[in-house]
Design an enzyme around this catalytic site. Structure first.
Site, PDB file in Angstrom:
ATOM      1  N   SER A 579       0.839  -1.198   0.000  1.00 58.86           N
ATOM      2  CA  SER A 579       0.000   0.000   0.000  1.00 58.86           C
ATOM      3  C   SER A 579       0.871   1.244   0.000  1.00 58.86           C
ATOM      4  CB  SER A 579      -0.907   0.004   1.240  1.00 58.86           C
ATOM      5  OG  SER A 579      -1.534   1.263   1.405  1.00 58.86           O
ATOM      6  N   TYR A 592      -2.224  -0.387  10.538  1.00 57.75           N
ATOM      7  CA  TYR A 592      -2.210  -0.764   9.136  1.00 57.75           C
ATOM      8  C   TYR A 592      -0.915  -0.321   8.449  1.00 57.75           C
ATOM      9  CZ  TYR A 592      -3.874  -1.118   4.265  1.00 57.75           C
ATOM     10  OH  TYR A 592      -4.016  -1.422   2.941  1.00 57.75           O
TER      11      TYR A 592
END
Length: 702
Positions: A579, A592
């Site tokens: 990501s 995250y």
């Protein structure tokens, strides 16, 4: 008595009067219908094997006169899936006139080019080598089929005698001869010498049957095949046990498949020494009966008889002399044995080529075995794609059926090696191979995609499949997985339920991929979840699941996959879907973002470690993939919207506006990013990060 599905014991009666009536008097449509239902039963003919035809009266576009046209399956087609576009339409008078220019056996190949001068339908498929065989027979509908039962008699030492006695002179016999114009003349001769017969048996090859209508032809074919099948059944085990009885006992099914899944990547790697291959495994009862038998040692080296068989399986298989219950936890000794067996086979095949080549023979092809038999376990086959590997397995099963039948009623006779070579390296066969379409970039490769039923994962799997790969997808959600798998054909996609946090699940899924496709080449770690919270609200449970799924999951899948890639010794690709958050410090994202950063650095570490094995490890960093992404279904989208002080509905536009290119990112964009790494153009690139985010300056790597 009316014919029904119960009339025949050994073949399927599939004729539907209503469907046939709907086709009216369209004889070509009835030819296609008959062909398709014949091809639907592999006991009648194998995939791509055999040929069917019909003759009609059409208007000649130049003379406007009625003329007879033969419609026949074109070169390389399959009667089970035959469509009008797969037919060749040819003038009968011109085909028969070819007799006047035929110069003899030495000039067989020049006749094929002349078929093109006989074409009536300008949309015709290339006419096949069987074209003159159908032309010389004066029947409206003709079937040339390769039923195992008929070939068993045709490949028996006493085949001619059995044919004459079994069918009471109604089936003529033509000795083995390579397909071509002269064989057509032999059929013509046999028919004239035996007026009123219902068919012709071709020694070592197959069966011709016919009728005045599509239905009469169909019934004639079924009756002859059913009679031959019953004759064989009546003789199995009559004078001696089938294949001389059992020598090796099969392992239980679950143990067979466990052993097969472990050895398959090693076999695949060795079978791929010339070009990468995809695998297929079968432990069909018919296969086990043969490979476990006393006669295996005698029959396997003889090779197959029917040309359709050995063109797809090579002239003979490789038989492994490994105890079925051998401990494969340490493959050192077994791998050394396999390497020697493969090298011996390559030397055998090279000698076969050198001993039989002609002055104009094409160069030697891949010398590795296509079919590998492991008594007590099963049969492996390796070819350029899954369908070809599966069909090779089916063809060798056909060959087993033929040997079983021939041995039951007489003794099996294979083709002389020179005859076999002349077909395998036939210039016309080589020309057919050269006409094959160019392979796709990922043909011959197998991709394993975690989270493959989700938006991004499914898009990646779809892209890789579109580019020619076989795909094995995993997911934790059964309904999603079942829905995703339903979109793939049996030779393209497969999958398994898998939790990336459980090593047992991972090992089981990757073994299933090896059993299905022979091994893996591309690993895409896409399984994931997202939790967006500030540190004060991030629980230990939140932290643990993010680390477990994203970091441990990527580690565990890569660990098991690397062992398979190393077993194959053909390199490979690992692509990790991380990501933008691995590189950019965004708000309310500590759990995250930390996990994604760990994924990226693990990728760098693996790239450095696995480079000597030619295993490339790269990263695709998506950002803001909202449409179609399951991560955005639920709390993550709400959390990100709250962090930026906007609504969920405003997120796509918000993310697009903050990119340099002002673009919304789709799941397909991420799939294209993965393909960029594995498609072949970046074969010397590893340890890289590809941002697919529309341009986020803060995420620039350098």
């Amino acid at each position: 008595m009316a014919i029904t599905k119960d009339t025949f014991k050994h073949v399927d009666y599939l004729w539907d009067d209503e469907k046939a009536k709907a086709l009216g008097d369209d004889q070509v449509a009835l030819l296609l219908y008959r062909s398709n239902i014949l091809g639907a039963d592999l006991r009648i003919t194998n995939y791509g094997g055999g040929n069917t035809s019909c003759k009609t009266i059409e208007k000649d576009p130049l003379t406007k006169e009625d003329t007879e046209i033969m419609w026949i399956k074109g070169s390389g087609g399959d009667i089970g899936t035959l469509k009008r576009s797969g037919l060749a339409g040819l003038y009968m008078d011109k085909l028969l006139a070819l007799k006047n220019v035929y110069r003899g056996l030495e000039f067989e190949d020049e006749m094929v080019a002349l078929f093109n001068h006989c074409i009536y339908d300008l949309d015709s498929k290339a006419p096949s080598i069987d074209t003159p065989l159908h032309a010389v027979l004066p029947f409206k509908h003709i079937d040339h089929l390769h039923p195992d039962a008929a070939i068993a008699i045709a490949a028996a030492k006493d085949g001619e005698k059995i044919t004459n006695e079994l069918f009471e002179g109604q089936i003529a016999w033509v000795p083995w001869q390579r397909p071509g114009f002269d064989l057509a003349l032999q059929l013509d001769k046999a028919l004239k010498a035996n007026p009123g017969i219902r068919g012709i048996m071709l020694g070592g090859h197959g069966l011709f049957t016919w009728g005045d209508t599509a239905y009469e032809c169909y019934i004639n074919s079924l009756e002859v095949i059913d009679k031959a099948s019953q004759y064989l059944e009546d003789n199995y085990g009559k004078d001696r046990p089938v294949f001389g009885g059992q020598k090796v006992a099969s392992l239980p099914e679950d143990e067979r498949r466990e052993q097969a899944s472990i050895i398959a990547p090693h076999l695949r790697g060795l079978a791929s020494s010339y070009n990468r291959m995809v695998g297929h495994f079968s432990d069909d009862e018919r296969v086990l009966e043969f490979i476990n038998s006393n006669d295996l040692e005698k029959l396997a080296p003889l090779g197959t008889s029917c040309p359709d068989h050995f063109l797809r399986t090579k002239i003979r298989p490789l038989v492994l002399e490994i105890a079925p219950d051998t401990d494969l936890s340490d493959m050192t000794e077994v791998k050394a044995y396999l390497e020697k067996e493969f090298e011996d086979y390559r030397q055998y095949y090279t000698k076969y080529y050198e001993d039989h080549k002609r002055d104009n023979s094409p160069g030697i092809r891949d010398s590795n075995p296509v079919v590998i038999l492991w008594p007590g376990v099963g049969m492996f086959s390796y070819a350029k794609n899954k369908q070809t590997a599966r069909v090779a397995s089916e063809f060798y099963t056909n060959a087993i059926n033929v040997m079983k039948g021939a041995e039951a009623v007489s003794s099996y006779v294979s083709l002389p090696l020179q005859e076999a070579f002349d077909i395998e390296y036939w210039l016309l066969e080589e020309a057919k191979l050269q006409r094959m379409p160019k392979e796709q970039p990922l043909s011959r490769k197998v991709a394993f995609v975690t989270g493959g039923a989700g938006g991004i994962g499914k898009a990646i799997a779809d892209k890789l499949a579109q580019e020619g790969a076989c795909v094995f997808i995993t997911d934790i959600n059964k309904d999603n997985l079942d829905t995703a798998l339903a979109t793939y054909g049996k030779d393209t996609g497969s999958g398994a339920l898998m939790d990336v946090t459980k090593m047992e699940d991972i090992e089981k899924a990757l073994k299933a991929a090896c059993l299905k496709f022979g091994g893996v080449d591309i690993i895409v770690n896409c399984a994931g979840l997202a939790i967006s919270k500030p540190i004060a609200q991030t629980t230990e449970k939140d932290w643990d699941i993010l680390q477990s799924v994203l970091v441990k999951g990527q580690f565990a899948v890569s660990k098991v996959a690397v062992a398979i890639l190393r077993a194959q010794d053909k390199g490979g690709d690992i692509v990790n879907i991380a990501s933008k958050n691995a590189l950019v410090s965004g708000p309310n994202n500590v759990g995250y973002g930390t996990a994604k950063a760990a994924q990226v650095h693990m990728s760098r570490l693996l790239a450095a470690e696995l480079g000597p094995d030619k295993i490339r490890v790269n990263v695709v960093n998506p950002d803001a993939v909202i449409e179609g992404s399951k991560i955005w279904e639920g709390e993550w989208a709400k959390g990100r919207a709250k962090a930026y002080g906007i609504t969920v509905e405003e997120l796509p536009a918000f993310y697009a506006k903050r990119t340099i290119m002002n673009e919304i990112i789709s799941v397909d964009d991420i799939a294209n990013g993965v393909f960029a790494f594995v498609g072949g153009h970046l074969s010397k690139s590893t340890g890289n990060i590809l941002n697919v985010d529309g341009g986020v300056a803060a995420a620039f790597v350098r």
